[in-house]
Design an enzyme around this catalytic site. Structure first.
Site, mmCIF file in Angstrom:
data_model
loop_
_atom_site.group_PDB
_atom_site.id
_atom_site.type_symbol
_atom_site.label_atom_id
_atom_site.label_comp_id
_atom_site.label_asym_id
_atom_site.label_seq_id
_atom_site.Cartn_x
_atom_site.Cartn_y
_atom_site.Cartn_z
ATOM 1 N N LYS A 61 0.842 -1.205 0.000
ATOM 2 C CA LYS A 61 0.000 0.000 0.000
ATOM 3 C C LYS A 61 0.879 1.257 0.000
ATOM 4 O O LYS A 61 0.635 2.205 -0.755
ATOM 5 C CB LYS A 61 -0.941 -0.025 1.216
ATOM 6 C CG LYS A 61 -2.034 -1.081 1.066
ATOM 7 C CD LYS A 61 -2.791 -1.391 2.350
ATOM 8 C CE LYS A 61 -3.732 -2.576 2.099
ATOM 9 N NZ LYS A 61 -4.416 -3.059 3.303
ATOM 10 N N GLN A 105 -4.445 -1.836 9.557
ATOM 11 C CA GLN A 105 -4.353 -3.162 8.941
ATOM 12 C C GLN A 105 -4.906 -4.220 9.907
ATOM 13 O O GLN A 105 -4.492 -4.297 11.054
ATOM 14 C CB GLN A 105 -2.884 -3.467 8.588
ATOM 15 C CG GLN A 105 -2.710 -4.751 7.810
ATOM 16 C CD GLN A 105 -3.362 -4.717 6.427
ATOM 17 O OE1 GLN A 105 -3.248 -3.741 5.697
ATOM 18 N NE2 GLN A 105 -4.065 -5.777 6.073
ATOM 19 N N ASP A 128 -11.018 2.401 4.148
ATOM 20 C CA ASP A 128 -11.340 0.974 4.006
ATOM 21 C C ASP A 128 -12.853 0.770 3.820
ATOM 22 O O ASP A 128 -13.294 -0.303 3.420
ATOM 23 C CB ASP A 128 -10.882 0.195 5.253
ATOM 24 C CG ASP A 128 -9.563 -0.528 5.027
ATOM 25 O OD1 ASP A 128 -9.243 -0.820 3.853
ATOM 26 O OD2 ASP A 128 -8.874 -0.822 6.017
#
Ligand code: NAD
Length: 301
Positions: A61, A105, A128
């Site tokens: 990412k 994460q 997200d």
């Protein structure tokens, strides 16, 4: 294109091509911002602990942010961090004007409630798309962050111009991050939606029969090679979300990444198929980058 897919006249849905197209657009947008004296979008990633797969995902990412000209900040904590400390760190990022998107994460260590963490991220920085407010907006068809993996799949449909209107779509998996939002998008009144959707899960009976009626099959299970040609309708579009590390002593890192689909078998029947790796995983990053740009552009709304 593999020799097999060429032989079968199956279209390989190559995530390298579709993700590069998304990134090329973002590169142009960032250049324009900079030409107008503006700062680029900024993504903050929080990584807790040393989980090998999480390390790989976060590194990718960060690398992809750099490729499109975004700023990114990686904040690491050891896996003993308390829930309270993590929530304080997220709150600081929520209040930081220079940060547009926040990504924590998953998975997190046992002492931390993932749900509390998800809900602590400002819905305006929730790149997200896991916050219940954004999930609710998605279900009701309002503009919002779309979870990166389903978003990536829709961007892939767009790139390869896959006709979805009126098709029978089967989504296997009902998680909040993949299966459920994908079923919402495919059933919505969108250019790459308007499907009749069936959602399957671990209690579904006759999975084989249901899958064999699908014009579009999206599989997000995490069971390597489970989907075989006998479960596929001739000419179906098959999207493999599954990512499982399978031990392999001959591989450089001691494991290989496998999808849910038995690729060589299904390639004999599908009209289009995503590879693993090199398919949906790359598009997930593309979806995240698009969401970060969305956060940047909508920060005052
Ligand atoms: P999850 O464990 O939350 O969900 C798995 C789903 O599969 C569940 O809904 C379960 O009901 C269903 N399932 C399990 N066994 C089944 C069976 N025999 N028949 C039918 N359904 C069954 O997982 P998730 O987070 O949604 O991820 C699914 C897979 O996708 C994993 O392999 C994960 O690593 C992968 N993944 C890939 C990406 C990507 O970018 N490619 C992103 C997220 C997840």
């Amino acid at each position: 294109m593999t020799a097999l897919s060429y032989f079968c006249k199956m279209k390989l849905l190559d995530g390298k091509l579709s993700s590069q197209a998304v990134k090329d657009d973002l590169i142009v947008q960032v250049k324009e911002l900079k030409q107008n004296g503006k700062r680029p979008p900024h993504l903050a990633c929080i990584l807790v602990g040393n989980n090998g797969a999480s390390e790989t995902y976060v590194a990718s990412k960060v690398k992809n942010c750099a490729e499109v000209g975004f700023q990114s900040t990686l904040i690491r904590y050891n896996d003993e961090i308390s829930e309270e400390e993590l929530l304080i760190a997220i709150n600081k990022l929520n209040n930081d004007e220079a940060v547009d998107g926040i990504l924590v994460q998953l998975p997190l260590p046992k002492q931390i409630s993932e749900q509390k963490v998800i809900e602590s991220i400002s819905p305006t920085k929730d790149v997200d798309g896991f916050h219940p407010i954004n999930a609710g907006k998605l279900v009701q068809g309002f503009p919002t962050f779309i979870p990166a993996t389903p978003y990536g799949m829709i961007l892939m449909f767009e790139y390869f111009d896959i006709d979805t209107k009126g098709k029978n779509a089967v989504v296997i998996g009902r998680s909040n991050i993949v299966g459920r939002p994908m079923s919402v998008l495919l059933s919505g009144n969108y250019k790459y939606g308007n499907c009749t959707v069936t959602i399957c899960h671990s209690h579904t009976k006759n999975l084989e029969e249901i899958c064999s009626k699908a014009d579009i099959l999206v599989t997000a299970i995490g069971n390597p090679g489970m989907i075989k040609a006998n479960m596929i309708k001739q000419g179906a579009v098959v999207i493999d979300v599954g990512i499982t590390r399978v031990e392999d002593a001959t591989a450089l890192r001691g494991f290989r990444i496998k999808g849910d689909v038995d690729f060589d078998d299904v390639a004999t029947k599908a009209s289009a198929l995503t590879p693993v790796p090199g398919g949906v995983g790359l598009m997930t990053i593309a979806g995240l980058l698009k969401n970060t740009m969305y956060a940047y552009l909508h920060k005052d709304q």
